[in-house]
Scaffold this active site. Structure first.
Site, PDB file in Angstrom:
ATOM      1  N   TYR A  67     -22.814  12.236 -37.250  1.00  0.00           N
ATOM      2  CA  TYR A  67     -22.960  11.341 -38.391  1.00  0.00           C
ATOM      3  C   TYR A  67     -23.938  11.914 -39.423  1.00  0.00           C
ATOM      4  CZ  TYR A  67     -20.025   7.693 -36.358  1.00  0.00           C
ATOM      5  OH  TYR A  67     -18.966   6.997 -35.857  1.00  0.00           O
ATOM      6  N   SER A  68     -24.935  11.138 -39.844  1.00  0.00           N
ATOM      7  CA  SER A  68     -25.750  11.546 -40.996  1.00  0.00           C
ATOM      8  C   SER A  68     -26.728  12.672 -40.708  1.00  0.00           C
ATOM      9  CB  SER A  68     -26.509  10.343 -41.566  1.00  0.00           C
ATOM     10  OG  SER A  68     -25.631   9.522 -42.302  1.00  0.00           O
ATOM     11  N   ALA A  69     -26.869  13.088 -39.468  1.00  0.00           N
ATOM     12  CA  ALA A  69     -27.644  14.309 -39.232  1.00  0.00           C
ATOM     13  C   ALA A  69     -26.979  15.490 -39.940  1.00  0.00           C
ATOM     14  CB  ALA A  69     -27.783  14.576 -37.740  1.00  0.00           C
TER      15      ALA A  69
END
Length: 389
Positions: A67-69
């Site tokens: 995801y947003s990593a």
């Protein structure tokens, strides 16, 4: 009891115990954690089940969507272009992407895209998901979108739009998509097992996401059970017209199946990076120092990339956040390993960061998504690293 595979260096045994406890006490199903210190791995662990439907075990080379990593990898690409003199982060976006300079966006510099200050967090109307996966229809929609606030006056998490916004600047400047640039200029030199846009040949190694029941989220909390000081924060997820909701409703349908082959193969530089904890830690280690002869950032680039650009209550997340240029910075509730640390979490628990003061780089990936503030898996691992220091 889950078998933990891998190795830890002397002094870091506490990280293995915290990792073991994540399975026994904190809900991990399949996961991996890696820590580098001064350019060398000191923790490299994995365990659990990669696919609960088939029972496939988590292997050393299991890949995980983070995801947003992913945003940390995308930001790294932009800073490499700036380091080479090909991109001026303080120049207007419209100078590289002329179509963007309308609807009150002509003066927005590239750095405001990276630091979530541009206000271009929504897409109205939402773009059909199939079109969004093809890239161009989404960036065309963002080019004409009006900001939700006067750019530069506030910050709000560009949770979905960040990747297309920064990614299109990368494409205009370099002639390469952000996924291809990352593969050739970051993953290749460092030997990373990390992809923005998964090759079909790698799909068999990808872990399957495990999601919580719908009633586990904030949207199910009765508002009369919420303390008054948290009322606005709790109400936002339950209001379809709130900025918190609209910022994540940029495709139609809004909910994206991140387990699907089509979504994993597309380039969504905000949210569909797929790789190993080892690769995330190795990338961050190369941002702050030498890793097997490769260093990505000069000291000047590192200082530019990690200096604070915005702080305070975020208009979308509605809690205190500190942003550098594409990376998040420590806050009181998430201190990482020190005040100079920088990196990015991902939905449901993943986390990657570096701490130049201590020479630490960290990557944690997992397939069991835990929503809300009760997730302490990553923080328990970070606390163990801090104790080892």
């Amino acid at each position: 009891m889950t078998t933990i595979h891998g190795e830890v260096a002397d002094g870091f045994e506490g990280v293995r115990e915290a990792f073991r406890a994540n399975f026994a006490e904190r809900g991990d199903v399949g996961a991996a954690v890696c820590v580098y210190r001064d350019g060398r791995p000191v923790v490299d662990l994995w365990g659990g089940v990669a696919d609960p439907d088939t029972g496939r075990e988590w292997a050393r080379d299991t890949l995980q969507l983070v995801y947003s990593a992913t945003k940390g990898a995308t930001a790294t690409v932009a800073h490499l272009l700036a380091q080479r003199g090909e991109l001026d982060l303080d120049a207007p976006v419209a100078g590289y992407w002329p179509e963007f300079g309308v609807a009150g966006k002509a003066g927005i510099p590239v750095r405001w895209l990276l630091s979530h200050r541009a206000g271009v967090v929504t897409v109205e109307p939402p773009v059909p998901l199939g079109d969004a996966l093809r890239w161009q229809p989404m960036v065309d929609a963002l080019a004409v979108q009006r900001p939700e606030w006067e750019p530069g006056t506030a910050h709000g998490y560009h949770g979905r739009t960040f990747g297309w916004l920064v990614g299109e600047v990368v494409r205009r400047v370099s002639g390469r998509t952000p996924g291809r640039f990352f593969a050739e200029e970051v993953a290749g030199p460092l030997g990373l097992d990390f992809f923005i846009g998964l090759p079909a040949a790698e799909r068999g190694r990808v872990s399957r996401m495990v999601y919580p029941t719908p009633e586990a989220g904030l949207s199910a909390v009765p508002l009369d059970h919420v303390p008054p000081e948290a009322g606005e924060f709790a109400a936002a997820p339950q209001d379809p017209e709130s900025l918190s909701n609209r910022a994540f409703t940029v495709t139609d349908p809004a909910e994206i199946d991140f387990n699907s082959a089509e979504v994993q193969a597309a380039e969504l530089p905000s949210s569909n990076g797929i790789g190993t904890a080892r690769s995330l830690a190795r990338m961050y280690a190369a941002l702050i120092g030498d890793v097997d002869g490769v260093r990505l950032f000069s000291p000047e680039t590192l200082a530019s990339a990690t200096s604070e650009q915005a702080a305070g209550v975020d208009k979308v997340i509605m809690s205190p956040i500190r942003y550098a240029s594409g990376y998040m910075l420590p806050v009181e509730t998430n201190p990482l390993t020190g005040p100079r640390a920088f990196g990015h979490p991902g939905r449901g628990g993943s986390l990657a960061f570096a701490d130049p003061e201590h020479g630490i780089a960290f990557g944690y990936v997992m397939n069991s998504i835990v929503e809300g503030g009760e997730d302490t898996r990553a923080s328990a691992l970070v606390e163990a690293v801090r104790a080892a220091l």
